[in-house]
Design an enzyme around this catalytic site. Structure first.
Site, PDB file in Angstrom:
ATOM      1  CD  GLU A 263      -2.274   1.108   3.086  1.00 27.14           C
ATOM      2  OE1 GLU A 263      -1.418   0.817   3.981  1.00 27.14           O
ATOM      3  OE2 GLU A 263      -3.519   1.357   3.061  1.00 27.14           O
TER       4      GLU A 263
ATOM      5  CG  ASN B 174      -4.812   3.671   0.407  1.00 27.26           C
ATOM      6  OD1 ASN B 174      -4.140   3.046  -0.253  1.00 27.26           O
ATOM      7  ND2 ASN B 174      -4.787   3.454   1.661  1.00 27.26           N
TER       8      ASN B 174
ATOM      9  CE  LYS C  49      -7.116   0.763   3.935  1.00 31.07           C
ATOM     10  NZ  LYS C  49      -5.920   1.191   4.387  1.00 31.07           N
TER      11      LYS C  49
ATOM     12  CD  GLU D 262      -5.487   4.582   5.504  1.00 27.80           C
ATOM     13  OE1 GLU D 262      -5.963   3.959   4.460  1.00 27.80           O
ATOM     14  OE2 GLU D 262      -5.330   3.717   6.350  1.00 27.80           O
TER      15      GLU D 262
ATOM     16  CB  CYS E  89      -3.714  -1.716   4.827  1.00 30.93           C
ATOM     17  SG  CYS E  89      -2.759  -1.521   6.558  1.00 30.93           S
TER      18      CYS E  89
ATOM     19  CG  ASN F  93       1.962   1.704   4.618  1.00 28.59           C
ATOM     20  OD1 ASN F  93       3.159   2.334   4.763  1.00 28.59           O
ATOM     21  ND2 ASN F  93       1.607   1.304   3.431  1.00 28.59           N
TER      22      ASN F  93
HETATM   23  N1  CDT Z   1      -2.987   1.263   6.464  1.00 24.20           N
HETATM   24  C1  CDT Z   1      -3.846   0.881   7.325  1.00 24.20           C
HETATM   25  O1  CDT Z   1      -5.168   0.418   6.827  1.00 24.20           O
HETATM   26  N2  CDT Z   1      -3.416   0.441   8.749  1.00 24.20           N
HETATM   27  C2  CDT Z   1      -4.430  -0.066   9.641  1.00 24.20           C
HETATM   28  C3  CDT Z   1      -3.936   0.682  10.766  1.00 24.20           C
HETATM   29  C4  CDT Z   1      -5.003   0.348  11.779  1.00 24.20           C
HETATM   30  S1  CDT Z   1      -4.977   1.461  13.179  1.00 24.20           S
HETATM   31  C5  CDT Z   1      -5.653   2.924  12.619  1.00 24.20           C
HETATM   32  C6  CDT Z   1      -4.433  -1.542   9.647  1.00 24.20           C
HETATM   33  O2  CDT Z   1      -5.409  -2.237   9.768  1.00 24.20           O
HETATM   34  O3  CDT Z   1      -3.223  -2.021   9.656  1.00 24.20           O
END
Ligand code: CDT
Length: 308
Positions: free
Chosen positions: A47, A105, A122, A141, A166, A191
């Site tokens: 991502e 995204n 996304k 986000e 993600c 990420n």
């Molecule tokens: N990038 C992304 O979606 N990261 C989320 C972090 C969650 S906490 C706000 C994840 O689910 O890994």
């Protein structure tokens, strides 16, 4: 006869705020080259692979806009996609997309011939909308991106391929909606900050949960899942590595061992999906939503207890 797709997960180490896009692209091309040399049919990047994970900062105006791409493949990513076509390898790449006034995204899938197969935007956007200075870092986000229009599959590399990004990987609907459309291979970039400010008690479980959700998604839907991290300490924030390729059995068949740029490759036999889908998880035979009691998109509500 087996249908083998050689998949490379190209984990990317930290991309710093001041890193020129061209320098990042050189790193991606090096990973692509290694993947191709190791026989990959498709190389999967994380991502937001071209930039740092910028939702960790509260940004506005030109600085924020500088992280988005108007076109992919496009001018700044051309060298990567040209090299991929020359090597005869497909690419899946996550990036921040600007479509006029809209921002997403996004993850693109490009075939061996350099043609775009699909673009996924996304659906599950985590974090918050407003600047929350109490946090050690932001997760904006929900401010910087709009939601995509759902999960779709495409025919590619001799099979049926779906994408997710993600946070999508934590939701069972992601895998189920893709597998109901026949997905055999699900490509996921991520990420994941190891620190979760709303409940730091979860921090120690970041790696466990990462595998738990993707392995469950693979097994319960009889498909291959490829999870690819942007890893390591980026902008001072530790991000989970542990990129992995998971078989329809739920078993991890390849996993990264560093927190930097690293390629893992697995021979994914798409015919293994049927071992599960035509037996234990034969949806047509055993998955009968009309028997579940609650099949609408609404949540059931338990009536409040009687006042005594
Ligand atoms: N990038 C992304 O979606 N990261 C989320 C972090 C969650 S906490 C706000 C994840 O689910 O890994």
């Amino acid at each position: 006869m087996s249908r083998i797709v050689h998949v490379a997960a190209a984990q990317v180490g930290p991309v710093e705020r001041e890193s020129p896009r061209a320098e990042v692209l050189d790193r991606l091309i090096a990973l692509l080259t290694e993947g191709a040399a190791r026989g990959a049919d498709v190389v999967v990047f994380p991502e937001l692979a071209l930039t740092p994970f910028f939702p960790r900062w509260f940004l506005e105006g030109d600085e924020l806009e500088s992280f988005y791409e108007d076109e992919v493949p496009g001018p700044s990513t051309k060298p990567l996609f040209e090299e991929a076509r020359r090597l005869g390898v497909g690419v899946s790449l996550g990036y921040a997309e600007r479509d006029g006034a809209h921002h997403y995204n996004t993850q693109v899938l490009v075939g061996k011939d350099g043609q775009v197969v699909a673009k996924y935007r996304k659906v599950h956007l985590p974090g918050h909308e407003e600047h929350e200075p109490w946090r050690p870092f932001q997760h904006l986000e929900r401010r910087y991106f709009e939601r995509g229009d759902g999960f779709h599959v495409s025919r590619a590399f001799g099979g049926v391929v779906g994408m997710a990004i993600c946070n999508d990987r934590r939701w069972p609907e992601t895998y189920r909606v893709l597998s109901l459309q026949g997905a055999e291979l699900i490509l996921i970039g991520y990420n994941t900050p190891i620190h979760y400010a709303p409940d730091p008690g979860q921090d120690r479980l970041a790696g466990f949960h990462n595998n738990l959700v993707m392995a469950a998604g693979a097994y319960q839907n009889g498909c291959w899942v490829v999870g690819v991290a942007k890893a390591g300490i980026e902008g001072g924030v530790p991000g989970l590595a542990e990129s992995q390729i998971i078989a329809p059995s739920g078993e991890v068949v390849a996993k990264t061992v560093t927190e930097g740029d690293e390629v893992i490759v697995a021979a994914c036999d798409l015919d293994l999906c049927d071992n599960y889908r035509k037996t234990l998880f034969d949806f047509d035979r055993y998955r009968l939503p009309e028997h579940y009691g609650l099949i609408t998109s609404q949540r059931g509500v338990v009536p409040p207890p009687e006042a005594s």
